[in-house]
Design an enzyme around this catalytic site. Structure first.
Site, PDB file in Angstrom:
ATOM      1  N   GLY A 237     -15.001  41.145   0.038  1.00 28.62           N
ATOM      2  CA  GLY A 237     -14.553  39.809  -0.364  1.00 28.62           C
ATOM      3  C   GLY A 237     -13.593  39.874  -1.547  1.00 28.62           C
ATOM      4  O   GLY A 237     -12.718  39.029  -1.705  1.00 28.62           O
ATOM      5  N   TYR A 275     -26.122  43.762   3.240  1.00 26.86           N
ATOM      6  CA  TYR A 275     -26.850  42.555   3.633  1.00 26.86           C
ATOM      7  C   TYR A 275     -28.268  42.874   4.118  1.00 26.86           C
ATOM      8  O   TYR A 275     -29.106  41.977   4.179  1.00 26.86           O
ATOM      9  CB  TYR A 275     -26.097  41.785   4.732  1.00 26.86           C
TER      10      TYR A 275
ATOM     11  N   GLY B 113     -18.149  38.430   6.658  1.00 27.90           N
ATOM     12  CA  GLY B 113     -18.340  39.091   5.375  1.00 27.90           C
ATOM     13  C   GLY B 113     -18.235  38.110   4.227  1.00 27.90           C
ATOM     14  O   GLY B 113     -18.192  36.901   4.438  1.00 27.90           O
ATOM     15  N   CYS B 114     -18.214  38.641   3.007  1.00 29.04           N
ATOM     16  CA  CYS B 114     -18.225  37.790   1.808  1.00 29.04           C
ATOM     17  C   CYS B 114     -16.855  37.212   1.510  1.00 29.04           C
ATOM     18  O   CYS B 114     -16.281  37.482   0.460  1.00 29.04           O
ATOM     19  CB  CYS B 114     -18.728  38.565   0.611  1.00 29.04           C
ATOM     20  N   VAL B 115     -16.338  36.438   2.403  1.00 27.69           N
ATOM     21  CA  VAL B 115     -15.039  35.804   2.172  1.00 27.69           C
ATOM     22  C   VAL B 115     -15.234  34.307   2.116  1.00 27.69           C
ATOM     23  O   VAL B 115     -14.419  33.535   1.990  1.00 27.69           O
ATOM     24  CB  VAL B 115     -13.996  36.192   3.241  1.00 27.69           C
TER      25      VAL B 115
END
Lengths: 478, 115
Positions: A237, A275, B113-115
Site C-alpha cells: 500500500g 494478513y 491489498g492495503c490500498v
C-alpha cells in the site's frame, strides 16, 4: 430545413441488488458466497473448535481458555471498546457480548458443568443462526485489544475474536479481502495487490523522478541488492496508495548514504503484510516463512519492517516463537527504531520550520498496545515538526482508528458505514480535539481508514506517514 | 453475482460492482458503470476531466497489469486536467475515491491489498 435529431433514450432500469440476509446486525462483512448462511455448518464448526482447544493450539491455548473460563461479566471491557461507545453503546458490540457467544458454545460442548447444567451455567447449544451470527460478529472487532488492557483479570477478548476467526477460517469462512485476494495473492505474486516486476520498477522510477523534480536531488534506489545491511520491506500500500512514505524512506536512506535495498517481486515476497495474523495461524506461518526465505535469499543483516503495524507484530514477535533462530539468520527491526536511532545519532539535519503545521500522532494498535513502539515515532516527529501535539487518550490507551485487523480494506455491502460510524466516530472526535492539520501514523491500515474518515466527515486535515514528514524537514548542506 | 446490461449484452460484475472481465469494457460500459447507483450513492456524470483520468488508468493497467499509484495519478492529473490537482480533487470527481469509483468505471479489476 429543420434537421431531425433523434434522441435515443435508454431505458434506465434501477435494479436493486437484494441485500444479503442480515444475520447479526445491519451489516455484512462477508458475501453470501463466503458465509454460505443457508448451509448447515454446526458440526464442522464444533469439530474445528475442538481442534482450537487442543494442544495443537499451544501458543494461545492458555490465555484462550482462561478468558473463556474466568470472565465475571463485570462489563469493564465494554467501556474501553470504541465500537461499543461509537455505536451508542449497543450491547451486541461489547467485547463481553461477543466473547460470550463463543463461551456459551464452549460451556455446552467442552465443559462438564455446561453439559450437566446447561443454561443454568450459561451454556447453550448453538443453532445454525447462532453460528452465522458469530461468524459476522467476529468481524465487528478490530482486535485492538484495548479491552484486554482494561480487564481487571487481564483477560483478552481480542484473543477470543482471533480464536473464533481461526475456527471459521478452518471451515472456509474468511473475508476474501484477507485470504483469497490477500494471502494467496501475496504468496503467488509477491504482493497482495499483485504488482508485477515491471510495474514495481516503473513505480520506483517514478519515485526517483518525483524526488528529483520536487527537491532537485538525485537519488539511487537499490533493488534486490544481495548482502545489503538493511532490507527495508514495505507494505505494498505504501507503493500504490501512500507512495509518499516510500519516497520519504528513499530520500532519508540516500541522505545517510546507508547500505540498504528494497526488493522486487522477483526475490519472493516484497509486500511486508501478513494478513494471516488476522485469522489463521497456518496462513500466518506460510506468509512469515515466505518473508524469511526472501530475506535469506538476499542475505541481509537486517530485515527492516516499514510503516506497517501488524507486519511488525508478525515478524518481531510471532516469528520468534514460531521459527527457530537458526532458520532466520538476520535481525528484525522496525523502520521507526532505525530512524529514531539515526536521529539520535544526529546523522540527519532537520529543520522543523519546514513542517510548520500542527501534527498529531495516532498510535496504531499493533505498533503501540501490542508492539510497545510509542516513544520512537514521537521523538522522530518532535525532531521534524514545529508543532507536535498529543491526541488524548494516547499510547496504550489510544483508540483504534477502525481500520485494524483488515477492516481498512473491507468495504462490502455497508461495511464502510460500519467503520465510519462506530470506531470512526470516536476517532474523529479525538482528532478534532487536537486541532491538528496533519495526523501522522505508521500503518497502511490506519492510513486507509484516515483517508476514508477525512472524506466521510469532511475534516479539515490530512493524513501522513512519518517518513515523508522527516524527508520534508531534511536540510542539505551544499 | 450482479450483472449490468449494456446494449442488450449482459456483463458480469463482482460484488462491489467491478467488471469481472476488464476486456469487455468500452466507453458505453463506462457510462453505464458510472450511472450504476447500486454501487455508488449517486450517479456520476462523466465529464472531459473524468475521461482523461479513466483513459490514463486504463492505459496504465493494460501496460503494467495493475492500477498506477495514486500519487502517479494525481501527478498525471496535474499535467492533463488541473495544475493544482490533489487527492481531494480526485474525490470530487469520483466521490468514493480512486479505487472504488475511478478504477471501477475504468473497468479495472478491484484493487486488492492495503490500498
Amino acid at each position: 430545413m429543420v434537421e431531425e435529431r433523434t434522441i435515443e433514450k435508454t431505458e434506465e432500469k434501477v435494479v436493486e441488488i437484494p441485500k444479503w440476509r442480515r444475520v447479526f446486525d445491519d451489516y455484512r462483512a462477508m458475501s453470501d458466497e463466503i458465509l454460505r448462511p443457508d448451509e448447515p455448518k454446526k458440526e464442522k464448526f464444533l469439530e474445528a473448535m475442538k481442534k482450537s482447544l487442543s494442544k495443537q493450539n499451544w501458543p494461545f491455548l492458555l490465555p484462550y481458555k482462561l478468558t473463556l473460563e474466568a470472565c465475571t461479566k463485570c462489563g469493564t471491557c465494554a467501556e474501553a471498546c470504541s465500537t461499543y461507545i461509537g455505536s451508542g453503546r449497543k450491547k451486541i458490540y461489547s467485547p463481553v457480548y461477543r466473547s460470550d457467544m463463543l463461551r456459551k458454545i464452549y460451556k455446552k460442548h467442552f465443559t462438564l458443568t455446561g453439559k450437566l447444567f446447561g443454561s443454568l451455567v450459561g451454556a447453550k447449544d448453538p443453532t445454525e443462526e447462532d453460528i452465522n451470527a458469530l461468524a459476522e460478529a467476529v468481524y465487528r472487532c478490530t482486535v485492538c485489544r484495548r479491552c484486554a488492557l482494561a480487564c481487571p483479570f487481564g483477560l483478552d477478548n481480542g484473543l477470543i475474536t482471533r480464536e473464533a476467526r481461526k475456527i471459521f477460517a478452518d471451515i472456509g469462512i474468511v473475508p476474501d479481502e484477507l485470504k483469497e485476494n490477500g494471502v494467496e495473492n501475496q504468496l503467488k505474486y509477491g504482493s497482495a495487490p499483485k504488482v508485477p516486476y515491471e510495474a514495481f520498477m516503473d513505480i520506483l522510477e517514478f519515485i526517483k523522478e518525483d524526488i528529483e523534480e520536487e527537491k532537485g536531488i538525485e537519488v539511487e534506489i537499490p533493488v534486490d541488492k544481495k548482502g545489503a545491511k538493511y532490507l527495508i520491506m514495505n507494505n505494498a500500500g505504501d507503493y500504490l496508495a501512500f507512495t509518499e512514505t516510500v519516497q520519504g524512506i528513499v530520500e532519508i536512506m540516500n541522505y545517510l548514504g546507508e547500505d540498504w535495498t528494497l526488493n522486487s517481486p522477483r526475490t519472493g515476497v516484497n509486500d511486508v503484510v501478513n494478513y494471516g495474523l488476522f485469522y489463521s495461524d497456518e496462513d500466518l506461518v506460510r506468509v512469515m516463512k515466505a518473508h524469511v526465505e526472501t530475506a535469506k535469499k538476499l542475505d541481509v543483516e537486517y530485515l527492516v519492517v516499514g510503516e506497517c503495524g501488524h507486519a511488525y507484530d508478525a515478524l518481531a514477535h510471532f516469528a520468534k516463537d514460531l521459527i527457530p533462530p537458526e532458520e532466520r539468520p538476520f535481525k528484525v527491526i522496525s523502520w521507526m527504531e532505525l530512524l529514531d536511532q539515526f536521529i539520535r545519532e544526529k546523522r540527519l539535519k532537520l529543520d522543523k520550520e519546514k513542517n510548520p503545521e500542527p501534527v498529531t500522532f495516532h498510535d496504531s494498535c499493533k505498533w503501540g498496545r501490542t508492539g510497545g513502539i510509542y516513544e520512537e515515532p514521537r521523538r522522530i516527529l518532535q525532531a521534524a515538526c514545529k508543532d507536535f501535539r498529543e491526541m488524548y487518550p494516547n499510547r496504550e490507551w489510544n483508540y483504534c482508528c477502525g481500520g485494524g485487523s483488515g477492516f481498512a480494506i473491507m468495504t462490502k455491502d455497508d461495511f464502510l458505514k460500519f467503520r465510519m460510524e462506530t470506531y470512526g466516530k470516536v476517532k474523529v472526535e479525538q482528532l478534532k480535539q487536537t486541532g491538528a492539520k496533519i495526523v501522522a501514523t505508521i500503518c497502511s491500515n490506519c492510513k486507509g481508514q484516515f483517508r476514508e474518515l477525512i472524506n466521510y466527515y469532511k475534516l479539515d486535515m490530512r493524513f501522513s506517514g512519518v517518513s515523508e514528514l522527516v524527508a520534508n524537514a531534511l536540510v542539505y548542506e551544499d | 453475482m450482479p450483472d449490468l446490461e449494456v446494449k442488450g449484452k449482459k456483463l458480469r460484475l463482482d460484488e462491489d460492482g467491478f467488471l469481472q472481465d476488464w476486456e469487455e469494457w468500452d466507453e458505453e460500459v463506462a457510462e453505464a458503470l458510472a450511472k450504476d447507483t447500486r454501487f455508488s450513492p449517486q450517479p456520476i456524470e462523466l465529464t472531459e476531466e473524468h475521461w482523461k483520468i479513466i483513459k490514463y488508468l486504463r492505459d496504465y493497467f493494460i501496460k503494467y497489469g495493475v492500477a498506477p499509484p495514486v500519487r502517479m495519478l494525481v501527478k498525471q492529473c496535474k499535467k492533463e486536467v488541473k495544475p493544482d490537482c490533489n487527492l481531494q480533487y480526485i474525490y470530487k470527481l469520483f466521490p468514493q475515491g480512486p479505487a472504488k469509483d475511478a478504477c471501477r468505471i475504468a473497468g479495472l479489476p478491484k484493487p486488492t491489498g492495503c490500498v
